[in-house]
Scaffold this motif. Sequence first.
Motif, PDB file in Angstrom:
ATOM      1  N   GLU A 139     -15.206  66.524  31.380  1.00 49.61           N
ATOM      2  CA  GLU A 139     -14.667  67.255  30.235  1.00 49.61           C
ATOM      3  C   GLU A 139     -13.142  67.247  30.267  1.00 49.61           C
ATOM      4  O   GLU A 139     -12.499  67.156  29.222  1.00 49.61           O
ATOM      5  CB  GLU A 139     -15.193  68.698  30.214  1.00 49.61           C
ATOM      6  N   SER A 140     -12.559  67.329  31.455  1.00 51.50           N
ATOM      7  CA  SER A 140     -11.095  67.314  31.547  1.00 51.50           C
ATOM      8  C   SER A 140     -10.538  65.960  31.094  1.00 51.50           C
ATOM      9  O   SER A 140      -9.464  65.900  30.485  1.00 51.50           O
ATOM     10  CB  SER A 140     -10.620  67.660  32.954  1.00 51.50           C
ATOM     11  N   THR A 141     -11.266  64.888  31.358  1.00 46.91           N
ATOM     12  CA  THR A 141     -10.847  63.566  30.889  1.00 46.91           C
ATOM     13  C   THR A 141     -10.868  63.531  29.366  1.00 46.91           C
ATOM     14  O   THR A 141      -9.940  63.002  28.734  1.00 46.91           O
ATOM     15  CB  THR A 141     -11.758  62.467  31.473  1.00 46.91           C
ATOM     16  N   VAL A 142     -11.901  64.098  28.764  1.00 48.59           N
ATOM     17  CA  VAL A 142     -11.985  64.140  27.303  1.00 48.59           C
ATOM     18  C   VAL A 142     -10.819  64.940  26.744  1.00 48.59           C
ATOM     19  O   VAL A 142     -10.155  64.513  25.787  1.00 48.59           O
ATOM     20  CB  VAL A 142     -13.334  64.734  26.831  1.00 48.59           C
ATOM     21  N   LYS A 143     -10.547  66.100  27.329  1.00 49.53           N
ATOM     22  CA  LYS A 143      -9.428  66.929  26.853  1.00 49.53           C
ATOM     23  C   LYS A 143      -8.101  66.185  26.962  1.00 49.53           C
ATOM     24  O   LYS A 143      -7.284  66.213  26.037  1.00 49.53           O
ATOM     25  CB  LYS A 143      -9.361  68.231  27.663  1.00 49.53           C
ATOM     26  N   THR A 144      -7.893  65.518  28.080  1.00 46.32           N
ATOM     27  CA  THR A 144      -6.656  64.757  28.281  1.00 46.32           C
ATOM     28  C   THR A 144      -6.537  63.644  27.250  1.00 46.32           C
ATOM     29  O   THR A 144      -5.481  63.436  26.659  1.00 46.32           O
ATOM     30  CB  THR A 144      -6.617  64.164  29.705  1.00 46.32           C
ATOM     31  N   ARG A 145      -7.640  62.945  27.014  1.00 47.29           N
ATOM     32  CA  ARG A 145      -7.620  61.854  26.037  1.00 47.29           C
ATOM     33  C   ARG A 145      -7.384  62.365  24.622  1.00 47.29           C
ATOM     34  O   ARG A 145      -6.727  61.700  23.816  1.00 47.29           O
ATOM     35  CB  ARG A 145      -8.911  61.046  26.103  1.00 47.29           C
TER      36      ARG A 145
END
Length: 172
Positions: A139-145
């Motif tokens: 989820e943190s990767t999605v938020k960063t992207r």
Amino acid sequence: MTEHLKEVMNAYGEYCIRVAYLYVKDWAAAEEIVQDVFLAYYKQHHQYAGRSSLKTYLVKITVHKSHDYLQSWKRKVELFMPSKAGTPSVEAIKIQQEQQTELLAALLQLPIKYREVLLLHYYDDYKIREIADILQVSESTVKTRLVRGRDKLKTLLVDFEWEVLLNDEMEG
């Protein structure tokens, strides 16, 4: 199973084609990808465990098959997507079409990892946790992207209405 497959194809086929199209920018390729998606579902429907909706499951397969297509062909195709006009005024329709064309052109210039999260979040209304599941990232990767994708998009667009993107909450 044949009748069930027909129902699934009628319910989700067009949607999956649109998702594939946003990746590959070619209607014929998108249709071919979705044929592969439903063939895979037909052959391996027993693997669908029901942990997510069938739509999410099929979108996940579509995303993976679209990635496979892009990796195998490595070609860029210009995209023209007709816009949806819902405003009665001809002038308002023209402005909306121009904005959608500008936004879409800018989106298609982004690297796929940013484009896909922006499209899934804003165009398809998926939550961050659903996008993480579809793309098989955290989820943190999605938020960063999402943050980086919006920033990159801002640099590509001038004089565009940013209210939706700027006021978006990072909900999971």
